[in-house]
Design a protein around this motif. Sequence first.
Motif, PDB file in Angstrom:
ATOM      1  N   SER A   6       3.766  72.322  39.315  1.00 16.74           N
ATOM      2  CA  SER A   6       4.780  71.880  40.269  1.00 16.74           C
ATOM      3  C   SER A   6       5.427  73.081  40.948  1.00 16.74           C
ATOM      4  O   SER A   6       5.583  73.118  42.164  1.00 16.74           O
ATOM      5  CB  SER A   6       5.847  71.044  39.550  1.00 16.74           C
ATOM      6  OG  SER A   6       6.890  70.721  40.430  1.00 16.74           O
ATOM      7  N   LYS A   7       5.773  74.070  40.150  1.00 17.41           N
ATOM      8  CA  LYS A   7       6.384  75.285  40.692  1.00 17.41           C
ATOM      9  C   LYS A   7       5.421  75.989  41.647  1.00 17.41           C
ATOM     10  O   LYS A   7       5.801  76.447  42.725  1.00 17.41           O
ATOM     11  CB  LYS A   7       6.777  76.219  39.543  1.00 17.41           C
ATOM     12  CG  LYS A   7       7.598  77.415  39.971  1.00 17.41           C
ATOM     13  CD  LYS A   7       7.970  78.293  38.785  1.00 17.41           C
ATOM     14  CE  LYS A   7       8.897  77.547  37.864  1.00 17.41           C
ATOM     15  NZ  LYS A   7       9.387  78.373  36.739  1.00 17.41           N
ATOM     16  N   VAL A  50       4.335  69.724  48.772  1.00 22.35           N
ATOM     17  CA  VAL A  50       5.071  68.807  47.903  1.00 22.35           C
ATOM     18  C   VAL A  50       4.105  68.275  46.858  1.00 22.35           C
ATOM     19  O   VAL A  50       3.140  67.596  47.190  1.00 22.35           O
ATOM     20  CB  VAL A  50       5.683  67.634  48.707  1.00 22.35           C
ATOM     21  CG1 VAL A  50       6.398  66.672  47.785  1.00 22.35           C
ATOM     22  CG2 VAL A  50       6.613  68.164  49.777  1.00 22.35           C
ATOM     23  N   PRO A  51       4.345  68.619  45.606  1.00 24.40           N
ATOM     24  CA  PRO A  51       3.439  68.131  44.565  1.00 24.40           C
ATOM     25  C   PRO A  51       3.660  66.641  44.305  1.00 24.40           C
ATOM     26  O   PRO A  51       4.757  66.132  44.460  1.00 24.40           O
ATOM     27  CB  PRO A  51       3.844  68.956  43.338  1.00 24.40           C
ATOM     28  CG  PRO A  51       5.274  69.301  43.571  1.00 24.40           C
ATOM     29  CD  PRO A  51       5.426  69.422  45.066  1.00 24.40           C
ATOM     30  N   LEU A  52       2.614  65.977  43.930  1.00 23.30           N
ATOM     31  CA  LEU A  52       2.691  64.566  43.545  1.00 23.30           C
ATOM     32  C   LEU A  52       1.868  64.397  42.285  1.00 23.30           C
ATOM     33  O   LEU A  52       0.698  64.778  42.237  1.00 23.30           O
ATOM     34  CB  LEU A  52       2.156  63.651  44.654  1.00 23.30           C
ATOM     35  CG  LEU A  52       2.170  62.161  44.332  1.00 23.30           C
ATOM     36  CD1 LEU A  52       3.598  61.661  44.100  1.00 23.30           C
ATOM     37  CD2 LEU A  52       1.506  61.374  45.444  1.00 23.30           C
ATOM     38  N   ALA A 102       9.143  59.161  32.258  1.00 17.98           N
ATOM     39  CA  ALA A 102      10.456  59.687  32.634  1.00 17.98           C
ATOM     40  C   ALA A 102      10.442  61.212  32.723  1.00 17.98           C
ATOM     41  O   ALA A 102      10.980  61.788  33.672  1.00 17.98           O
ATOM     42  CB  ALA A 102      11.507  59.222  31.631  1.00 17.98           C
ATOM     43  N   VAL A 103       9.841  61.863  31.744  1.00 15.58           N
ATOM     44  CA  VAL A 103       9.770  63.323  31.754  1.00 15.58           C
ATOM     45  C   VAL A 103       8.980  63.807  32.967  1.00 15.58           C
ATOM     46  O   VAL A 103       9.404  64.716  33.677  1.00 15.58           O
ATOM     47  CB  VAL A 103       9.155  63.859  30.442  1.00 15.58           C
ATOM     48  CG1 VAL A 103       8.805  65.338  30.557  1.00 15.58           C
ATOM     49  CG2 VAL A 103      10.101  63.624  29.283  1.00 15.58           C
ATOM     50  N   SER A 104       7.848  63.180  33.223  1.00 15.87           N
ATOM     51  CA  SER A 104       7.033  63.563  34.378  1.00 15.87           C
ATOM     52  C   SER A 104       7.817  63.417  35.670  1.00 15.87           C
ATOM     53  O   SER A 104       7.818  64.306  36.516  1.00 15.87           O
ATOM     54  CB  SER A 104       5.766  62.708  34.439  1.00 15.87           C
ATOM     55  OG  SER A 104       4.971  62.922  33.311  1.00 15.87           O
ATOM     56  N   SER A 105       8.505  62.294  35.813  1.00 11.05           N
ATOM     57  CA  SER A 105       9.285  62.044  37.029  1.00 11.05           C
ATOM     58  C   SER A 105      10.432  63.033  37.185  1.00 11.05           C
ATOM     59  O   SER A 105      10.842  63.334  38.300  1.00 11.05           O
ATOM     60  CB  SER A 105       9.835  60.619  37.032  1.00 11.05           C
ATOM     61  OG  SER A 105       8.787  59.701  37.147  1.00 11.05           O
ATOM     62  N   THR A 162       6.408  61.433  40.861  1.00  6.54           N
ATOM     63  CA  THR A 162       5.331  60.835  40.076  1.00  6.54           C
ATOM     64  C   THR A 162       5.104  59.390  40.485  1.00  6.54           C
ATOM     65  O   THR A 162       6.056  58.647  40.689  1.00  6.54           O
ATOM     66  CB  THR A 162       5.688  60.882  38.570  1.00  6.54           C
ATOM     67  OG1 THR A 162       5.917  62.238  38.193  1.00  6.54           O
ATOM     68  CG2 THR A 162       4.609  60.296  37.707  1.00  6.54           C
ATOM     69  N   ILE A 163       3.852  59.014  40.606  1.00  6.37           N
ATOM     70  CA  ILE A 163       3.518  57.606  40.771  1.00  6.37           C
ATOM     71  C   ILE A 163       2.681  57.185  39.571  1.00  6.37           C
ATOM     72  O   ILE A 163       1.992  57.984  38.962  1.00  6.37           O
ATOM     73  CB  ILE A 163       2.754  57.324  42.094  1.00  6.37           C
ATOM     74  CG1 ILE A 163       1.442  58.096  42.162  1.00  6.37           C
ATOM     75  CG2 ILE A 163       3.625  57.635  43.303  1.00  6.37           C
ATOM     76  CD1 ILE A 163       0.572  57.704  43.326  1.00  6.37           C
ATOM     77  N   THR A 164       2.787  55.919  39.247  1.00  3.02           N
ATOM     78  CA  THR A 164       2.047  55.377  38.116  1.00  3.02           C
ATOM     79  C   THR A 164       0.923  54.516  38.656  1.00  3.02           C
ATOM     80  O   THR A 164       1.118  53.725  39.565  1.00  3.02           O
ATOM     81  CB  THR A 164       2.986  54.532  37.234  1.00  3.02           C
ATOM     82  OG1 THR A 164       4.059  55.360  36.792  1.00  3.02           O
ATOM     83  CG2 THR A 164       2.247  53.978  36.035  1.00  3.02           C
TER      84      THR A 164
END
Length: 91
Positions: A51-52, A60-62, A75-78, A83-85
């Motif tokens: 991400s960094k 923009v990372p996704l 939650a941690v990922s978001s 993050t999309i699931t």
Amino acid sequence: VDFMSESVQAILHKNGLEQVPVYRATPQKIGCSLAESAEGDAYRAWLQQESKKALQQDTVPLHVIYINTSLETKAVSSSIVPTITCTSSNV
């Protein structure tokens, strides 16, 4: 699998249905190696690093995470990166 009952219970609670019980086949932990691979510190560190790196390159990372992961993992990922699931299909 634990994450399935966890998700069902969260949806019930969100919709005011706390009184509806969620039954499991066993009180023992029912895991999934794929889901558990996203719960470790190494995965979180990798996610933060990538991400960094993306942000330093002005992109923009996704993050795409599989639906069969725990609510904590989602939650941690978001909290680290947008993050999309997703789920899969056998079609």
